[in-house]
Design a protein around this motif. Structure first.
Motif, PDB file in Angstrom:
ATOM      1  N   UNK A   1       0.976  -1.054  -0.090  1.00 31.74           N
ATOM      2  CA  UNK A   1       0.043   0.032  -0.053  1.00 31.74           C
ATOM      3  C   UNK A   1       0.945   1.248  -0.060  1.00 31.74           C
ATOM      4  N   UNK A   2       0.269   2.363   0.014  1.00 36.47           N
ATOM      5  CA  UNK A   2       1.006   3.676   0.067  1.00 36.47           C
ATOM      6  C   UNK A   2       1.892   3.490   1.000  1.00 36.47           C
ATOM      7  N   UNK A   3       1.633   3.303   2.306  1.00 36.05           N
ATOM      8  CA  UNK A   3       2.641   3.358   3.459  1.00 36.05           C
ATOM      9  C   UNK A   3       3.709   2.759   3.340  1.00 36.05           C
ATOM     10  N   UNK A   4       3.835   1.381   2.778  1.00 36.16           N
ATOM     11  CA  UNK A   4       4.783   0.512   2.458  1.00 36.16           C
ATOM     12  C   UNK A   4       5.643   1.003   1.365  1.00 36.16           C
ATOM     13  N   UNK A   5       5.058   1.520   0.272  1.00 34.68           N
ATOM     14  CA  UNK A   5       5.620   2.070  -0.734  1.00 34.68           C
ATOM     15  C   UNK A   5       6.391   3.089  -0.597  1.00 34.68           C
ATOM     16  N   UNK A   6       6.265   4.007   0.492  1.00 32.52           N
ATOM     17  CA  UNK A   6       6.729   5.357   0.834  1.00 32.52           C
ATOM     18  C   UNK A   6       6.163   6.564   0.345  1.00 32.52           C
ATOM     19  N   UNK A   7       4.868   6.144  -0.144  1.00 30.05           N
ATOM     20  CA  UNK A   7       4.224   7.387  -0.860  1.00 30.05           C
ATOM     21  C   UNK A   7       4.020   8.629  -0.073  1.00 30.05           C
ATOM     22  N   UNK A   8       3.690   8.570   1.402  1.00 22.74           N
ATOM     23  CA  UNK A   8       3.644   9.813   2.107  1.00 22.74           C
ATOM     24  C   UNK A   8       4.965  10.559   2.078  1.00 22.74           C
ATOM     25  N   UNK A   9       6.229   9.958   2.309  1.00 23.82           N
ATOM     26  CA  UNK A   9       7.338  10.376   2.313  1.00 23.82           C
ATOM     27  C   UNK A   9       7.542  11.328   0.845  1.00 23.82           C
ATOM     28  N   UNK A  10       7.178  10.633  -0.175  1.00 24.01           N
ATOM     29  CA  UNK A  10       7.304  10.909  -1.422  1.00 24.01           C
ATOM     30  C   UNK A  10       6.979  12.357  -1.692  1.00 24.01           C
ATOM     31  N   UNK A  11       5.298  12.475  -1.349  1.00 22.74           N
ATOM     32  CA  UNK A  11       4.452  13.487  -1.337  1.00 22.74           C
ATOM     33  C   UNK A  11       5.222  14.626  -0.549  1.00 22.74           C
ATOM     34  N   UNK A  12       5.653  14.486   0.695  1.00 18.19           N
ATOM     35  CA  UNK A  12       6.397  15.342   1.340  1.00 18.19           C
ATOM     36  C   UNK A  12       7.473  15.901   0.478  1.00 18.19           C
ATOM     37  N   UNK A  13       8.335  15.025   0.116  1.00 13.08           N
ATOM     38  CA  UNK A  13       9.526  15.580  -0.820  1.00 13.08           C
ATOM     39  C   UNK A  13       8.770  16.353  -1.983  1.00 13.08           C
ATOM     40  N   UNK A  14       8.050  16.041  -2.557  1.00 14.73           N
ATOM     41  CA  UNK A  14       7.546  16.508  -3.927  1.00 14.73           C
ATOM     42  C   UNK A  14       6.960  18.077  -3.577  1.00 14.73           C
ATOM     43  N   UNK A  15       6.057  18.085  -2.356  1.00 16.58           N
ATOM     44  CA  UNK A  15       5.795  19.410  -2.027  1.00 16.58           C
ATOM     45  C   UNK A  15       6.779  20.413  -1.899  1.00 16.58           C
TER      46      UNK A  15
END
Length: 92
Positions: free
Chosen positions: A40-54
């Motif tokens: 899922x998003x958590x395991x794939x590192x999506x939240x950290x990616x979103x932060x970095x993108x922003x």
């Protein structure tokens, strides 16, 4: 003051987001990309990616707009204080 303490589900250390923002982004991402037989998003590192993108790719005006919208969503939906089932309904 509830937003000042760490929230469950934030398994990464945010560099820019507050803990409350990190929690909301993490839970929203997992609702959109849930764990099934694949990550899922958590395991794939999506939240950290979103932060970095922003914070690395957005310009100041867009970052400010994103953070204001996130705050408005969090406050309006009371996302921090509602159940996981209610969070899913709000996001979907």
């Amino acid at each position: 003051l509830k937003g000042c303490k760490a929230k469950p589900g934030v398994a990464w250390q945010p560099k820019y987001f507050t803990q409350e923002q990190a929690y909301v982004i993490t839970e929203m991402a997992e609702i959109i990309i849930p764990k099934t037989d694949t990550a899922g998003a958590k395991d794939a590192g999506v939240p950290a990616f979103i932060e970095e993108l922003i914070f690395e790719a957005y310009n100041e005006a867009d970052r400010t707009k994103f953070l204001a919208s996130l705050e408005d969503f969090t406050t309006t939906s009371d996302f921090i204080n509602i159940s996981a089932e209610e969070q899913t309904k709000v996001v979907i």
